[in-house]
Design a protein around this motif. Sequence first.
Motif, PDB file in Angstrom:
ATOM      1  N   VAL A   7       0.650  -1.244   0.109  1.00  0.00           N
ATOM      2  CA  VAL A   7      -0.185  -0.003  -0.075  1.00  0.00           C
ATOM      3  C   VAL A   7       0.841   1.075  -0.099  1.00  0.00           C
ATOM      4  CG1 VAL A   7      -1.856   1.449   1.379  1.00  0.00           C
ATOM      5  CG2 VAL A   7      -2.043  -1.249   0.958  1.00  0.00           C
ATOM      6  N   ALA A   8       1.824   1.183   0.696  1.00  0.00           N
ATOM      7  CA  ALA A   8       2.842   2.502   1.064  1.00  0.00           C
ATOM      8  C   ALA A   8       3.383   2.556  -0.529  1.00  0.00           C
ATOM      9  CB  ALA A   8       3.786   2.436   2.097  1.00  0.00           C
ATOM     10  N   ALA A   9       3.892   1.366  -0.995  1.00  0.00           N
ATOM     11  CA  ALA A   9       4.864   1.705  -2.386  1.00  0.00           C
ATOM     12  C   ALA A   9       3.758   2.188  -3.354  1.00  0.00           C
ATOM     13  CB  ALA A   9       5.297   0.258  -2.690  1.00  0.00           C
ATOM     14  N   LEU A  10       2.427   1.826  -3.566  1.00  0.00           N
ATOM     15  CA  LEU A  10       1.427   2.246  -4.408  1.00  0.00           C
ATOM     16  C   LEU A  10       1.368   3.746  -4.213  1.00  0.00           C
ATOM     17  CD1 LEU A  10      -0.958  -0.834  -4.677  1.00  0.00           C
ATOM     18  CD2 LEU A  10       0.565  -0.009  -6.375  1.00  0.00           C
ATOM     19  N   VAL A  34       3.675  14.051   0.164  1.00  0.00           N
ATOM     20  CA  VAL A  34       3.038  12.676   0.317  1.00  0.00           C
ATOM     21  C   VAL A  34       3.967  11.604  -0.122  1.00  0.00           C
ATOM     22  CG1 VAL A  34       0.974  11.289  -0.178  1.00  0.00           C
ATOM     23  CG2 VAL A  34       0.612  13.791   0.312  1.00  0.00           C
ATOM     24  N   SER A  35       4.689  11.748  -1.384  1.00  0.00           N
ATOM     25  CA  SER A  35       5.360  10.827  -1.672  1.00  0.00           C
ATOM     26  C   SER A  35       6.517  10.171  -0.732  1.00  0.00           C
ATOM     27  CB  SER A  35       6.043  11.265  -3.236  1.00  0.00           C
ATOM     28  OG  SER A  35       6.865  10.240  -3.686  1.00  0.00           O
ATOM     29  N   LEU A  36       7.202  11.492  -0.250  1.00  0.00           N
ATOM     30  CA  LEU A  36       8.235  11.207   0.687  1.00  0.00           C
ATOM     31  C   LEU A  36       7.823  10.456   1.788  1.00  0.00           C
ATOM     32  CD1 LEU A  36      10.022  14.377  -0.024  1.00  0.00           C
ATOM     33  CD2 LEU A  36      10.799  12.218  -0.660  1.00  0.00           C
ATOM     34  N   LEU A  37       6.565  11.016   2.396  1.00  0.00           N
ATOM     35  CA  LEU A  37       5.972  10.149   3.492  1.00  0.00           C
ATOM     36  C   LEU A  37       5.776   8.698   3.248  1.00  0.00           C
ATOM     37  CD1 LEU A  37       3.556  12.672   4.873  1.00  0.00           C
ATOM     38  CD2 LEU A  37       5.727  12.433   5.901  1.00  0.00           C
ATOM     39  N   ALA A  38       5.379   8.323   2.115  1.00  0.00           N
ATOM     40  CA  ALA A  38       5.169   7.133   1.738  1.00  0.00           C
ATOM     41  C   ALA A  38       6.421   6.252   1.692  1.00  0.00           C
ATOM     42  CB  ALA A  38       4.452   6.972   0.359  1.00  0.00           C
ATOM     43  N   VAL A  39       7.483   6.825   1.173  1.00  0.00           N
ATOM     44  CA  VAL A  39       8.793   6.342   1.235  1.00  0.00           C
ATOM     45  C   VAL A  39       9.235   5.987   2.506  1.00  0.00           C
ATOM     46  CG1 VAL A  39      11.329   6.690   0.503  1.00  0.00           C
ATOM     47  CG2 VAL A  39       9.376   7.236  -1.125  1.00  0.00           C
ATOM     48  N   SER A  40       9.061   6.722   3.368  1.00  0.00           N
ATOM     49  CA  SER A  40       9.339   6.883   4.799  1.00  0.00           C
ATOM     50  C   SER A  40       8.735   5.579   5.487  1.00  0.00           C
ATOM     51  CB  SER A  40       8.983   8.140   5.877  1.00  0.00           C
ATOM     52  OG  SER A  40       9.028   7.845   7.021  1.00  0.00           O
ATOM     53  N   VAL A  41       7.289   5.231   5.124  1.00  0.00           N
ATOM     54  CA  VAL A  41       6.651   4.057   5.701  1.00  0.00           C
ATOM     55  C   VAL A  41       7.505   2.752   5.126  1.00  0.00           C
ATOM     56  CG1 VAL A  41       4.401   2.735   5.671  1.00  0.00           C
ATOM     57  CG2 VAL A  41       4.588   5.304   6.132  1.00  0.00           C
ATOM     58  N   CYS A 100      -2.341  10.600   3.417  1.00  0.00           N
ATOM     59  CA  CYS A 100      -1.635  10.580   4.385  1.00  0.00           C
ATOM     60  C   CYS A 100      -2.397   9.932   5.679  1.00  0.00           C
ATOM     61  CB  CYS A 100      -1.486  12.048   4.593  1.00  0.00           C
ATOM     62  SG  CYS A 100      -0.036  12.953   3.735  1.00  0.00           S
ATOM     63  N   LEU A 101      -3.663   9.950   5.740  1.00  0.00           N
ATOM     64  CA  LEU A 101      -4.366   9.126   6.442  1.00  0.00           C
ATOM     65  C   LEU A 101      -4.123   7.594   6.319  1.00  0.00           C
ATOM     66  CD1 LEU A 101      -7.706  11.112   6.980  1.00  0.00           C
ATOM     67  CD2 LEU A 101      -5.864  11.027   8.461  1.00  0.00           C
ATOM     68  N   VAL A 102      -4.154   7.272   5.199  1.00  0.00           N
ATOM     69  CA  VAL A 102      -3.771   5.684   4.997  1.00  0.00           C
ATOM     70  C   VAL A 102      -2.288   5.335   5.468  1.00  0.00           C
ATOM     71  CG1 VAL A 102      -3.296   4.159   3.244  1.00  0.00           C
ATOM     72  CG2 VAL A 102      -5.231   5.442   3.012  1.00  0.00           C
ATOM     73  N   LEU A 103      -1.485   6.328   5.229  1.00  0.00           N
ATOM     74  CA  LEU A 103      -0.052   6.229   5.518  1.00  0.00           C
ATOM     75  C   LEU A 103       0.077   6.312   7.210  1.00  0.00           C
ATOM     76  CD1 LEU A 103       1.861   8.294   2.979  1.00  0.00           C
ATOM     77  CD2 LEU A 103       1.781   5.619   3.007  1.00  0.00           C
ATOM     78  N   LEU A 104      -0.600   7.018   7.806  1.00  0.00           N
ATOM     79  CA  LEU A 104      -0.667   7.147   9.034  1.00  0.00           C
ATOM     80  C   LEU A 104      -1.051   5.718   9.637  1.00  0.00           C
ATOM     81  CD1 LEU A 104       0.070   9.043  11.807  1.00  0.00           C
ATOM     82  CD2 LEU A 104      -2.408   9.719  11.410  1.00  0.00           C
ATOM     83  N   GLY A 105      -2.260   5.477   9.289  1.00  0.00           N
ATOM     84  CA  GLY A 105      -2.955   4.181   9.776  1.00  0.00           C
ATOM     85  C   GLY A 105      -1.836   3.005   9.698  1.00  0.00           C
TER      86      GLY A 105
END
Length: 176
Positions: A7-10, A34-41, A100-105
Amino acid sequence: MDIAFIVAALIAVAATVRVVTCYNIMHALLYLVVSLLAVSVVLYTYGAPFMAVLEIIIYAGAIMVLIIFFVMMLNLGLETAEHEKAWLRPRIWIVPGVFCLVLLGELLYLIVQNKQPAAGIQVVPPKQVGMALFGPYLIAVELTGILLMAGIVGAYHLGRQHKKTLHRFLENNLNT
């Protein structure tokens, strides 16, 4: 593969595609955060929580500073105020907010799960990273700091010069 990683990669791929395809620079910068937050996850799912935090602090924080510079340098008065009101419309913020909410979850789920890294992965403590950065790479770290400071001073100078030039232009045209 873990579902959190997928999910984070998508989200990272989708947000990065939006960065490249957005016409408005403000929207592109928002999707870049948002992309950098996803890479962080993604980094956190690989078992590198320290690198994930550095990703957020350094890169996402730098993009937020870039947004501030963007608003500062292009502040042209009433016209800009209308553009800023357009940036605050909910339709612009809904998709990045949902991402961002999905990544936070996901991140909260991974933290609560307290999953240990895979057997072949060696965890590097933050003290060792700091010793490496400020040991043999001290000159590179200091030069990077000087380069960033020069960028900040240059952005400020360009912003100030633009206003001075604009005022001179208006004064010359009004006097003639």
